[in-house]
Design an enzyme around this catalytic site. Structure first.
Site, PDB file in Angstrom:
ATOM      1  CG  ASP A  19      -2.098  13.263  -9.371  1.00 22.17           C
ATOM      2  OD1 ASP A  19      -3.209  12.701  -9.407  1.00 22.17           O
ATOM      3  OD2 ASP A  19      -1.077  12.788  -9.899  1.00 22.17           O
ATOM      4  NE  ARG A  23      -2.213   1.179  -2.574  1.00 21.10           N
ATOM      5  CZ  ARG A  23      -2.166   1.839  -3.738  1.00 21.10           C
ATOM      6  NH1 ARG A  23      -1.893   3.127  -3.761  1.00 21.10           N
ATOM      7  NH2 ARG A  23      -2.353   1.197  -4.879  1.00 21.10           N
ATOM      8  CG  PHE A  72       2.040   8.312  -8.356  1.00 23.74           C
ATOM      9  CD1 PHE A  72       1.611   7.161  -7.726  1.00 23.74           C
ATOM     10  CD2 PHE A  72       2.228   8.284  -9.726  1.00 23.74           C
ATOM     11  CE1 PHE A  72       1.367   5.993  -8.452  1.00 23.74           C
ATOM     12  CE2 PHE A  72       1.995   7.119 -10.464  1.00 23.74           C
ATOM     13  CZ  PHE A  72       1.560   5.983  -9.820  1.00 23.74           C
ATOM     14  CE1 TYR A 102      -4.886   3.518 -13.044  1.00 23.31           C
ATOM     15  CE2 TYR A 102      -4.941   4.727 -15.107  1.00 23.31           C
ATOM     16  CZ  TYR A 102      -4.272   4.364 -13.961  1.00 23.31           C
ATOM     17  OH  TYR A 102      -3.012   4.839 -13.731  1.00 23.31           O
ATOM     18  CE  LYS A 103      -4.413   5.104  -9.665  1.00 28.23           C
ATOM     19  NZ  LYS A 103      -3.409   6.149  -9.510  1.00 28.23           N
TER      20      LYS A 103
HETATM   21  C1  LIG Z   1      -2.313   6.233 -10.347  1.00 27.90           C
HETATM   22  C2  LIG Z   1      -1.664   7.572 -10.329  1.00 27.90           C
HETATM   23  C3  LIG Z   1      -1.197   8.154 -11.508  1.00 27.90           C
HETATM   24  C4  LIG Z   1      -1.266   7.373 -12.779  1.00 27.90           C
HETATM   25  O1  LIG Z   1      -0.778   7.979 -13.914  1.00 27.90           O
HETATM   26  P1  LIG Z   1      -0.952   7.226 -15.306  1.00 27.90           P
HETATM   27  O2  LIG Z   1      -0.481   8.204 -16.304  1.00 27.90           O
HETATM   28  O3  LIG Z   1      -2.380   6.847 -15.434  1.00 27.90           O
HETATM   29  O4  LIG Z   1      -0.129   5.988 -15.272  1.00 27.90           O
HETATM   30  C5  LIG Z   1      -0.680   9.442 -11.446  1.00 27.90           C
HETATM   31  N1  LIG Z   1      -0.599  10.092 -10.262  1.00 27.90           N
HETATM   32  C6  LIG Z   1      -1.026   9.530  -9.104  1.00 27.90           C
HETATM   33  C7  LIG Z   1      -0.942  10.290  -7.829  1.00 27.90           C
HETATM   34  C8  LIG Z   1      -1.552   8.256  -9.108  1.00 27.90           C
HETATM   35  O5  LIG Z   1      -1.955   7.694  -7.975  1.00 27.90           O
END
Ligand SMILES: *Cc1c(COP(=O)(O)O)cnc(C)c1O
Length: 409
Positions: A196, A368, A127, A221-222
């Site tokens: 992560d 996705r 990511f 938030y996911k």
């Molecule tokens: C969604 C996501 C993030 C999001 O990071 P934010 O700081 O909330 O924007 C980080 N790492 C991964 C792997 C994600 O899928």
């Protein structure tokens, strides 16, 4: 002609032990929501709780609510509720800041714990924020970024590596790392590991403790349904709580914030990961989402997510839809999602959204679909397959309106 698919879906829904939980969420009429892995649905209990926090605790209680409503303890309290869902102890997890900020703090903490080593190892295609955060520390002269493809990670773990930073379930493909094996490999090389969990927390069983993980971060938030920009969470293994020092030494991570001393001294526990004043409104919404996921249970969610995605694949196959699956075909090897590669993925995704089937597009060619099993039905899978088949057969995705890129994809 496809009635059997829909009647099979109805039978599966009738036998689904989680079916009743859909009613605990607001799922908009006419929407099949396959993007709960980007922004989870709104729990029905959230607006009332927000109203109470805003009107009573803020409006009436004002500054007193830090004590009377225990605002001061919310980051720890909510972290403690996330903990059992990721295989951690309550005092090892805190809800604070964003995933990106927590990555920065923990990468820096890990580097300081491995003096003489500067390399942070990750994989290309991780990511973006994970990779950018390593780069930020590299610009400060604190880190060296090294990327190695998945199959070469074990070889790339040499005596320069301070930290292995990986995303447990890949955001694009859904491919899942063997957390225990990768953690062991890193430890054998003398490195620490930061996982992560953004695409695993609240969806997949995770056993940070059992795997011996050092650090972890994840999103609110996911799958935790905490709302847009909800606070994230961070995990530090108990054995590192005394030695891990994070660089954002704000007053809320101080051992005694209200002693107002001139000099920083980190709090003895996980609260040292805090930086500034906690976002109480965001935490209030997050807690409702976390409570709901905790009530349903991650094991049951995971089982249903596998069943949903396999059923969608069956329905697509029966409709003769052959898309290039980039997620592992074995549900045990993937997160709560299915990703397909198609040169016109963006336009297809837009055409589906116009029909109320909300999935998402990931550059350059990934379509996705995420499965948040708390509020999805098997019937939704049968219908999503029908819409996708119709979009492809009719060629309606070729319309101009579906090719214009919006700011957020
Ligand atoms: C969604 C996501 C993030 C999001 O990071 P934010 O700081 O909330 O924007 C980080 N790492 C991964 C792997 C994600 O899928």
């Amino acid at each position: 002609m496809h009635e059997p698919m829909n009647s099979r879906a109805r039978i599966l829904d009738a036998g689904d032990p989680l079916a009743g939980f859909r009613d605990r969420f607001i799922v908009p009429e006419g929407v099949i929501y396959l993007d709960g892995n980007s922004l989870g649905c709104l729990p029905k209990a959230t607006p009332a709780r927000m109203e109470q926090v805003v009107r009573e605790e803020w409006g009436e209680g004002l500054i007193r609510s830090w004590n009377t409503a225990d605002w001061i303890d919310w980051p720890l309290r909510i972290g403690g509720k996330i903990a059992p869902l990721i295989g951690a102890s309550p005092h090892e997890v805190i809800a604070c800041d964003s995933t990106s900020v927590n990555l920065f703090k923990l990468i820096a903490a890990a580097l300081e714990m491995r003096p003489g080593r500067k390399t942070v190892l990750s994989e290309p295609g991780n990511f973006p924020t994970d990779l950018y955060m390593i780069e930020g520390l590299e610009k400060q002269g604190l880190a060296k970024r090294r990327l190695a493809p998945r199959e070469q990670l074990a070889c790339a773990l040499d005596e320069d590596v301070a930290l292995l930073l990986l995303t447990h379930a890949h955001y694009k493909t859904g491919e899942v790392f063997d957390m225990a094996a990768m953690t062991r490999a890193a430890h054998e090389a003398g490195a620490l590991v930061l996982w992560d969990l953004s695409h695993s927390g609240g969806a997949l069983p995770v056993d940070l403790g059992g795997c011996g993980a050092d650090f972890a971060v994840g999103c609110g938030y996911k799958y935790f349904n905490g709302g847009p920009g909800a606070p994230a969470y961070a995990f530090v293994a108990e054995r590192h709580l005394q030695s891990a020092r994070q660089p954002l030494t704000g007053w809320f991570g101080h051992a005694a914030p209200f002693a107002f001393s001139d000099d920083y001294e980190p709090a003895p526990g996980i609260d040292r990961l805090q930086c500034g004043t906690p976002p109480i409104l965001g935490l209030a919404a997050l807690e409702v989402g976390v409570d709901l996921i905790g009530e349903i249970g991650v094991e049951r969610l995971h089982a249903k997510s596998q069943a949903l995605s396999e059923f969608l694949r069956q329905c697509l196959a029966e409709r003769g839809v052959t898309l290039d699956l980039v997620s592992p075909a074995d549900p045990a090897q993937r997160g709560s999602q299915l990703s397909f590669r198609h040169a016109e993925a963006y336009a297809i995704c837009q055409a589906l959204i116009a029909r109320g089937v909300i999935g998402d597009f990931r550059d350059p060619d990934i379509l996705r679909f995420g499965f948040a099993p708390a509020y999805l039905r098997f019937e939704d899978m049968a219908e999503a397959a029908r819409h996708l088949a119709e979009v492809l057969e009719s060629g309606e995705w070729q319309r101009d309106e579906f090719r214009e890129r919006a700011a957020v994809t």
